[in-house]
Design an enzyme around this catalytic site. Structure first.
Site: not given
Ligand code: NAD
Ligand code: WQD
Length: 338
Positions: A123, A147, A151
């Site tokens: 991330s 979190y 990572k």
């Molecule tokens: P998500 O929660 O929709 O998907 C994660 C999946 O992993 C789910 O289906 C959950 O059931 C499964 N899971 C969790 N723990 C598990 C375990 N111990 N064993 C087996 N399965 C397990 O999340 P996502 O948004 O699809 O994110 C996927 C990956 O990408 C995550 O590692 C997350 O940290 C990373 N990521 C997400 C974002 C974002 O904003 N969505 C941003 C950056 C990184």
């Molecule tokens: C986006 C913008 C908020 C909600 C997070 C994690 C990051 C990554 C992605 C996993 C910001 C604003 C949000 C609301 C708002 N995840 N906001 N009202 O915080 O950039 O990133 O998700 O790896 O690690 O921190 O994403 O969608 O929460 O916010 O005004 O109800 O929207 O302040 O500027 P963020 P977000």
């Protein structure tokens, strides 16, 4: 065969569609702690191909090893993990257990099964407070919450592992802000409870599930004062994984690569685009800044273009239109199906 942990989740399900469409065989391994079985059915419907789905936890050594062995996987895409920043601050051990210990168990299983190609979901949060923008992959790494620390620990674990055995091929993909949904409207983000992230919250306001959006702060040093992020369409992100795998399968190494659009949009840009895409009003109230938020950041996405030949193709309009299609076809997410 690609073994996809967390393949039922938001990003994993979209990646499975693109992997199947590109001709790969897929085994999903997911404990469904934050996803529904229905998502995996719909992935197969979209792709017109079947995949194997195993219910299991990556911390369950026996279940994981037998599924990985049975799959005869050539590579693992590792999406499984917990991702709620606020929850990670309240329950840090749960995050270290799931994200760090879970990944350790997965790597041990890969060693045992002699699978040494891995794509890991990292991330942009690992960059911490920006020293310069856009973030380049060589920006200093730090974490501002638990979190993010999980990572960073896993990234370090992967670099150490590769140093000890250079025959590994590891792609650490640093996602920016994934949003949007598949254009079929069949799969998308299905947050349980109140959404933490902007896009699903906006979508729930537009569909009438929530009254108004809280805009967290309009006094940032950005053009309209609201927070700026690099939003990336989840289908572009999924395609990035297929291209990353194509790159990794012929090369040993451990590389970290940004997957972002390379430009930023504000909260108000998102609200206006969503109103235009949905034809619905998105009422909002401006509140104080959210604790821990950064004002603005976006990616330097040139390394992914150079190495993988990948760049985003879907802009903010598509992100909003596809989210709206998913939200309006599934107002209660996958649960509406059950
Ligand atoms: P998500 O929660 O929709 O998907 C994660 C999946 O992993 C789910 O289906 C959950 O059931 C499964 N899971 C969790 N723990 C598990 C375990 N111990 N064993 C087996 N399965 C397990 O999340 P996502 O948004 O699809 O994110 C996927 C990956 O990408 C995550 O590692 C997350 O940290 C990373 N990521 C997400 C974002 C974002 O904003 N969505 C941003 C950056 C990184
Ligand atoms: C986006 C913008 C908020 C909600 C997070 C994690 C990051 C990554 C992605 C996993 C910001 C604003 C949000 C609301 C708002 N995840 N906001 N009202 O915080 O950039 O990133 O998700 O790896 O690690 O921190 O994403 O969608 O929460 O916010 O005004 O109800 O929207 O302040 O500027 P963020 P977000």
């Amino acid at each position: 065969m690609i073994f996809v942990t967390g393949g039922a989740g938001y990003i994993g399900s979209h990646a499975c569609v693109e992997l199947l469409m590109a001709g790969h065989d897929v085994t999903v391994f997911d404990n469904f702690s934050n996803s529904q079985w229905e998502a995996t059915e719909r992935v197969q419907r979209i792709a017109g191909r079947t995949m194997t789905v195993v219910r299991g936890d990556i911390r369950d050594v026996q279940a994981l090893q037998s599924a990985l062995r049975a799959s005869k996987a050539e590579a693992v895409m590792h999406f499984a993990g917990l991702k709620a920043v606020g929850e990670s601050e309240a329950e840090p051990l749960k995050y270290y257990d799931n994200n760090v210990l879970g990944t350790l168990r997965l790597l041990e299983a890969m060693v045992a099964c002699d699978v040494k190609t891995l794509v890991f979901s990292s991330s942009a949060t690992v960059y911490g407070i920006p020293e310069s923008l856009p973030y380049r992959e060589d920006h200093r790494l730090s974490a501002t919450n638990t979190y993010g620390m999980t990572k960073l620990v896993v990234e370090n674990m992967l670099r150490d592992l590769h140093r000890s055995d250079p025959s590994w091929s590891i792609g650490i993909l640093r996602y920016f802000n994934p949003v949007g949904a598949h254009s079929s409207g069949l799969i998308g983000e299905d947050p349980q409870g109140t959404p933490n992230n902007l896009m699903p919250y906006v979508a729930q306001v537009a569909v009438g599930r929530r009254e108004f959006l809280n805009v967290w702060g309009n006094d940032y040093p950005t053009p309209d004062g609201t927070g700026v992020r690099d939003y990336i369409h989840v289908v572009d992100l999924a395609i990035g994984h297929v291209k990353a795998f194509d790159y990794l399968k012929t090369r040993e190494g451990c590389i970290a690569v940004n997957l972002g659009a390379g430009s930023g949009h504000s909260v108000m840009d998102m609200v206006r685009s969503f109103e235009a895409a949905s034809g619905r009003a998105v009422p909002f109230k401006v509140g104080p800044r959210r604790a821990g938020d950064l004002g603005a950041y976006w990616a330097d996405a040139s390394l992914a273009a150079e190495l993988f030949g990948w760049r985003v193709e879907r802009g903010l309009d598509r992100m909003c239109a596809d989210t709206w299609r998913w939200q309006s076809m599934n107002p209660d997410g996958y649960k509406g199906e059950q």
